[in-house]
Design a protein around this motif. Structure first.
Motif, PDB file in Angstrom:
ATOM      1  N   THR A  43       0.830  -1.212   0.000  1.00 44.94           N
ATOM      2  CA  THR A  43       0.000   0.000   0.000  1.00 44.94           C
ATOM      3  C   THR A  43       0.863   1.259   0.000  1.00 44.94           C
ATOM      4  O   THR A  43       0.414   2.315  -0.391  1.00 44.94           O
ATOM      5  N   TYR A  80     -10.790  -1.906   0.463  1.00 39.23           N
ATOM      6  CA  TYR A  80     -10.460  -1.038   1.604  1.00 39.23           C
ATOM      7  C   TYR A  80     -11.422   0.146   1.650  1.00 39.23           C
ATOM      8  O   TYR A  80     -11.851   0.585   2.710  1.00 39.23           O
ATOM      9  N   PHE A  84     -13.829   0.969   4.668  1.00 42.29           N
ATOM     10  CA  PHE A  84     -13.763   2.321   5.225  1.00 42.29           C
ATOM     11  C   PHE A  84     -15.177   2.909   5.331  1.00 42.29           C
ATOM     12  O   PHE A  84     -15.559   3.451   6.368  1.00 42.29           O
ATOM     13  N   ARG A 176      -5.926   6.031   7.531  1.00 38.76           N
ATOM     14  CA  ARG A 176      -5.846   6.557   6.166  1.00 38.76           C
ATOM     15  C   ARG A 176      -5.209   7.940   6.200  1.00 38.76           C
ATOM     16  O   ARG A 176      -5.548   8.762   7.050  1.00 38.76           O
ATOM     17  N   TRP A 182      -3.501   4.297   2.260  1.00 35.88           N
ATOM     18  CA  TRP A 182      -3.817   3.482   3.436  1.00 35.88           C
ATOM     19  C   TRP A 182      -2.594   3.197   4.284  1.00 35.88           C
ATOM     20  O   TRP A 182      -1.521   2.940   3.769  1.00 35.88           O
TER      21      TRP A 182
END
Ligand code: GLU
Length: 453
Positions: A43, A80, A84, A176, A182
């Motif tokens: 990420t 993700y 979220f 985040r 992320w």
């Protein structure tokens, strides 16, 4: 079904510490007939590099740690995003506007007062107007997961036993960044759910992450996030192993950077690394076990100790030599000098500390060899040896037996001049095996030339 994963960040090469984590996860999966996932934690786009992804795959392959499935976090950003949103809808995520400097100042003040540097949740106290004001000022928020302070977080760790954390003593983690990227904490939990991971085994530097992730898991389940059929429905079992330290008692820079390349260059066999790392830090003895099925069968988290595991390169060298002495011809064939056959390997193998040395010893068989100068007495002895040399099933025993009788020599006086004449060396592989490899004509030639005939 047991599902484990190894989740390296491709920001560098694997080192001995993460090789160990990979191995243990692989062993858990193989022992249970389960599945082992290689998950690339990429990420962090600025630090992740494709060349490291390739190196990780190559290193695991060299070690023989095969994976059943490969996943990449960079290919899962939609998941993700969905997680979220689910957590945000559930009121578990909130926007924060502090700059890194502001947070640092808060930390310093807390530390100065002797308080733990826990995030003070100031952003939670902002009202709508204050928040829009920040946005008007062009400050994009970063996002934190709100820990539930009501109950202690507890789990029964596969190595450390019952663990208990007071969530109020932990900072709400940033999950985040302001640029939308992320951090590790949430994607890892999302992946573990989606991939049905049943067992997370990692280093004890992750223990407090586990406490936080425990709540992320439960919040995601509560938000109905685990949608797919194969997804995990419960928090995985966790185990955290004590870290690896060097002989001097701390993780040196050198140890931290020791990777497969360094091992390979040094002539270390994958099986030696596996045999050492499988048991280091456990109550099971480290032994030169080249059969990994045996290591897998006996692997047991209950044997892991809490004290740091001491990694000693000398142990690895010793183990390597003992493993090399067991390696079958087929396993090394491609790395042997030209012409060296199975009988050659068997003769020479007990003398090696690594396979690369085979070439030097093989040179004794193929020649040319450099013989030392012999005394007159020894020359006469070697002339006698040349005369007595007979080729049968065991020419060495026949020769030394006959010489013993005819000359009355024994021990060193009997054997050493022969070894020196036949190989040019004062020590080395078993002469019985070596002589057969040298062959009758060449042996005869060497004995005669040493005798000055
Ligand atoms: N990418 C993380 C690390 O390398 C993974 C930790 C984990 O196993 O969850 O530390």
């Amino acid at each position: 079904m047991t599902i484990t994963r190894f989740a390296p960040s491709p920001t560098g090469r694997l080192h001995v510490g993460n090789i160990r984590t990979a191995l243990h996860n692989w062993m858990l999966a193989r022992q249970a007939g389960g599945s082992f996932i290689l998950r690339i934690d990429d990420t962090d786009a600025t630090r992740s590099r494709e060349e490291y992804v390739e190196a990780i795959r190559a290193d695991l392959s060299w070690l023989g740690l095969d994976w059943d499935r490969e996943e990449r976090q960079s290919a899962r950003l939609e998941r993700y995003e969905a997680a979220f949103e689910a957590l945000k809808d559930a009121g578990r995520i909130y926007p924060c506007y502090e700059s890194a400097q502001e947070l640092e100042v808060k930390r310093k003040i807390q530390l100065g007062r002797g308080l733990p540097p826990i995030y003070d949740r100031a952003a939670l106290k902002l009202d709508d107007q204050e928040r829009s004001q920040k946005e008007v000022e062009g400050i994009a928020p970063h996002w934190r997961f709100m820990l539930d302070h009501k109950e202690p977080i507890t789990w029964n760790d596969g190595i450390r036993g019952v663990q208990k954390f007071d969530p109020a003593q932990l900072s709400d983690p940033v999950i985040r960044r302001a640029d939308g990227s992320w951090l590790y904490m949430m994607p890892s939990a999302v992946d573990d759910i989606d991939m049905g991971v049943t067992q997370v085994l990692r280093g004890e530097d992750h223990v407090s992450n586990t406490a936080v992730q425990f709540q992320i898991f439960t919040a995601l389940f509560a938000a109905g996030f685990a949608a797919t059929e194969n997804a995990g429905k419960t928090v995985p079992a966790f185990a955290h192993e004590a870290l690896l330290v060097g002989r001097e008692g701390k993780l040196s820079k050198r140890l931290g950077s020791l990777g497969c390349d360094a091992f390979r260059d040094r002539g270390i066999e994958p099986e030696a690394i596996i045999a050492l790392l499988a048991r280091l830090g456990t109550s099971q003895p480290v032994e030169p076990i080249a059969d990994r099925a045996l290591l897998v069968a006996n692997f047991d988290l209950a044997t892991f100790g809490r004290a740091p595991a001491k990694f000693d390169e000398h142990d690895l060298d010793r183990l390597n030599a003992a493993i090399v002495h067991q390696l079958p011809f087929e396993a090394v064939r491609a790395r042997l000098p030209e012409g060296m056959d199975e009988a050659g390997w068997h003769a020479i193998r007990p003398n090696l500390s690594h396979v690369g040395e085979a070439a030097e010893w093989w040179q004794l068989v193929t020649g040319p060899i450099a013989q030392p100068a012999f005394s007159e007495e020894d020359r006469a002895y070697l002339a006698e040896a040349a005369a007595l040399l007979q080729w049968n099933g065991d020419p060495w025993s026949t020769l030394t037996g006959a010489l013993k009788q005819s000359t009355g020599r024994k021990g060193r006086a009997l054997f050493l001049p022969l070894r020196q004449a036949l190989t040019g060396m004062g020590h080395g592989p078993d002469m019985g095996e070596l002589l057969i490899l040298i062959g009758e004509n060449e042996a005869q030639t060497r004995l005669r030339s040493a005798a000055g005939l």
